[in-house]
Design an enzyme around this catalytic site. Sequence first.
Site, PDB file in Angstrom:
ATOM      1  CG  ASP A 193      14.905 -23.265 -11.854  1.00 13.66           C
ATOM      2  OD1 ASP A 193      15.753 -23.601 -10.892  1.00 13.66           O
ATOM      3  OD2 ASP A 193      14.176 -22.355 -11.889  1.00 13.66           O
ATOM      4  CG  PHE A 241       7.970 -20.564  -9.061  1.00  9.20           C
ATOM      5  CD1 PHE A 241       7.122 -19.586  -9.014  1.00  9.20           C
ATOM      6  CD2 PHE A 241       9.165 -20.849  -8.011  1.00  9.20           C
ATOM      7  CE1 PHE A 241       7.265 -18.451  -7.894  1.00  9.20           C
ATOM      8  CE2 PHE A 241       9.360 -19.624  -7.267  1.00  9.20           C
ATOM      9  CZ  PHE A 241       8.407 -18.532  -7.078  1.00  9.20           C
ATOM     10  CE  LYS A 275      12.937 -24.174  -3.904  1.00 10.37           C
ATOM     11  NZ  LYS A 275      12.258 -23.652  -2.577  1.00 10.37           N
TER      12      LYS A 275
HETATM   13  C1  LIG Z   1      12.300 -24.274  -9.706  1.00  6.96           C
HETATM   14  C2  LIG Z   1      12.484 -22.965  -8.941  1.00  6.96           C
HETATM   15  N1  LIG Z   1      13.182 -21.777  -9.372  1.00  6.96           N
HETATM   16  C3  LIG Z   1      13.301 -20.594  -8.733  1.00  6.96           C
HETATM   17  C4  LIG Z   1      12.898 -20.687  -7.538  1.00  6.96           C
HETATM   18  C5  LIG Z   1      13.053 -19.463  -6.565  1.00  6.96           C
HETATM   19  O1  LIG Z   1      14.050 -19.709  -5.366  1.00  6.96           O
HETATM   20  P1  LIG Z   1      14.058 -18.578  -4.132  1.00  6.96           P
HETATM   21  O2  LIG Z   1      12.819 -18.637  -3.670  1.00  6.96           O
HETATM   22  O3  LIG Z   1      15.492 -19.063  -3.462  1.00  6.96           O
HETATM   23  O4  LIG Z   1      14.423 -17.103  -4.983  1.00  6.96           O
HETATM   24  C6  LIG Z   1      12.354 -21.739  -6.851  1.00  6.96           C
HETATM   25  C7  LIG Z   1      11.768 -21.556  -5.504  1.00  6.96           C
HETATM   26  O5  LIG Z   1      10.557 -22.388  -4.934  1.00  6.96           O
HETATM   27  C8  LIG Z   1      12.093 -22.981  -7.572  1.00  6.96           C
HETATM   28  O6  LIG Z   1      11.438 -23.790  -7.046  1.00  6.96           O
END
Ligand SMILES: Cc1ncc(COP(=O)(O)O)c(C=O)c1O
Length: 399
Positions: free
Chosen positions: A223, A138, A252
């Site tokens: 990520d 994700f 986050k």
């Molecule tokens: C690993 C990872 N990347 C990207 C995102 C996307 O972040 P945002 O919701 O702040 O756009 C998330 C959100 O849960 C995530 O867990």
Amino acid sequence: MDIKRAIEDSEHYLMNTYGRLPVLLIKGRGTKVWGSDNKEYLDFVGGVATNVLGHCYPKVVVALQKQAQRLIHVSNWYHIEPQLKLAKILVDNSFADKAFFCNSGTEAVEGAIKLARKYATQKNGTSCFGIVTALNSFHGRTMGALSATGQKKLRKGFEPALPGFEHVPFGDPDAIEKAITPETCAVLIEPVQGESGVRIPPPDYLKEVRRICSDKGVLLILDEIQTGMGRTGKLFAYEHSGITPDIMTLAKGLGSGMPIGAILATDKVAAAFSPGDHGSTFGGNPLAMSAGIATMEALLEGGFILDQCRRMGAYLLTRLKEVAAKHSDIAVEARGAGLLAGLELNRECGPVVSSCLDRGLLINCAAGNVIRLMPPLIVQEDEIDSAIGILDEALSRLN
Ligand SMILES: Cc1ncc(COP(=O)(O)O)c(C=O)c1O
């Protein structure tokens, strides 16, 4: 406002994008939040792994108050002192030489994709735009990050996806090696897949992926939007494996709840961006930066919070394994990395989430059948005991 009114107004005024639980949260302190009916909840969702210091951490609140009185927003056409300060803290405490600030995780991923493509374009020519990512990953909801995300169901109705993304099984370095072609510019992975149910790869996975990327001359993008900011017991999860990425995305926990995102990169890679290549009106905004500085300072201060995360993470996993053993008819596996823990069930976990909510515990259901626990890093042993007690009771009532 009460919950009945909140539900009515949500239906009336908001786009229908979230399956919200019937609670209106109005106040938070540390590991606790309170609903509009004054009911107290133990918060093991933490704004989805965002409130690393708990709700309304005093030093973050004071930093925000002070900054709000001084300067809330100015354009990136001028130098911004809190932005420089946070960039220095991040650079001094990571592999990176340079930072770029944005407002969310998905934006950080978008920027990382652009940076990797620009770097490879300069190095190898324009056809080098492919990115290998993992199945079940994700990376966010905007079109680039959604194209990188290894879950077809999330792209349904929004196709076509951006070209150039190849998804391979998570945890399998050979699959990455095979998927890399002369057109590949980067590999993009999460150190632990959070959204797809706390999936932890084999111990040498990151090391192997790093070796493959270096051998093949492609960039490694990690990520760390969910795993960063101490969540796994180190400031960044890559530190567990003794490797460093070329690019890392953060969001986050970086702002303790203030909207914020960051792309970190080595000098060599960051040099691919020049003025006009990328930008954001709000990115690096003084107010969000002040929360980021206070958060980083708290996490780094003597290492106490990271130490607490490691100890409480180990304790939470032990307790979760006990629950899994007791409910072996329902539970498949308990797993965790620091204070990112999951209990996989052999069924949908929605009813367990609702039952815990009734009993005063906020937990999340990831991937349909994994109970995900992401308490603040300041959580105490007795709070973990309370949460486990409630979860145990909820599972007992399932049959
Ligand atoms: C690993 C990872 N990347 C990207 C995102 C996307 O972040 P945002 O919701 O702040 O756009 C998330 C959100 O849960 C995530 O867990």
